[in-house]
Design an enzyme around this catalytic site. Sequence first.
Site, short mmCIF file in Angstrom:
data_model
loop_
_atom_site.label_atom_id
_atom_site.label_comp_id
_atom_site.label_asym_id
_atom_site.label_seq_id
_atom_site.Cartn_x
_atom_site.Cartn_y
_atom_site.Cartn_z
CD GLN A 128 33.01 21.06 19.77
OE1 GLN A 128 31.92 21.04 19.20
NE2 GLN A 128 33.25 20.33 20.85
CG ASP A 180 33.91 16.38 21.65
OD1 ASP A 180 33.69 17.54 22.05
OD2 ASP A 180 33.33 15.89 20.67
CE1 TYR A 181 32.10 11.91 29.03
CE2 TYR A 181 34.49 12.13 29.02
CZ TYR A 181 33.36 11.35 29.18
OH TYR A 181 33.48 10.02 29.47
CD GLU A 182 29.97 18.16 22.25
OE1 GLU A 182 28.76 18.37 22.03
OE2 GLU A 182 30.81 18.02 21.34
CG HIS A 183 25.68 17.03 27.04
ND1 HIS A 183 24.92 18.16 26.78
CD2 HIS A 183 25.92 16.45 25.83
CE1 HIS A 183 24.70 18.24 25.48
NE2 HIS A 183 25.29 17.22 24.89
#
Length: 305
Positions: free
Chosen positions: A215, A153-156
């Site tokens: 998501q 769940d890396y988002e950046h």
Amino acid sequence: MEFSMLFITLLILQAIFPSQASIQAAPAKSDLFREYIGAEFNNVRFTDVPVNPNVEFHFILSFAIDYDTSSSPSPTNGKFNIFWDTDNLSPSQVSSIKNQHSNVKVALSLGGDSVANGYAYFNPSSVDSWVSNAVSSLTRIIQQYNLDGIDIDYEHFQADPDTFTECIGQLITALKRNRVISFASIAPFDDDQVQSHYLALWRKYGHQIDYVNFQFYAYDQGTSVAQFLKYFNTQSSNYNGGKVLVSFISDGSGGLSPANGFFTACSKLKSQNQLHGIFVWSADDSKAGGFRYEKQSQALLAIPH
């Protein structure tokens, strides 16, 4: 002799022309329910969350982050540490919930949105060292907690898609090869930078990824059923061949909410054999409402085709 030849001929004919029953594809399983837990320190416990015995249930501990304060100013070196609510979600509590419910598995999620009052960036200095450190540190945590899988769940990102692909792809491959985990998922959302990283990973290592926790709640609040189904079709095409799970956010801050048609959309997908499962962000927020929509989600998933 003639009987033997006849028998062999029948076997050959059966191989060439199998019965209609044997070539029909089995209906897709759609009884997977997943819930993120522990990121917001709301004192939620596994035992607070209702578990329907007729679904496959995954708790996802949130989060383990490669944020090693001893390595500042380059803390993202693959040495993962635990950032979830360990007081309420401890190794003994993992064992207890799995013993209570044979259909429960527990995973951990990597990355998340933030750490130490800033974004949780994916920014390794070296693929080889990151993978080595990640395999080692995560194996220790997974075995300590008796976990079953991981979620990405890396988002950046401060690294390019190819670096992300090799780091995460090699990590999942190694953990599966070593039999540390039995499943892996990714948790992208509809953002150009995010998608460029996850789609690159999918193209090369999609065969190692069991579920796509897309998501859908990152879309605008007030999403309609028709828009939701369009988004689902788009992402199913992007992650072609993957089990794309639908999702909602407990606080209703985005996407198609349970109060406004989420279950209508799920029922339509289920009728089309396209509902691979449902996941929720998150148990921490759902606790205040008594997990009403978790119960409804699992009841829908438990209905046989």
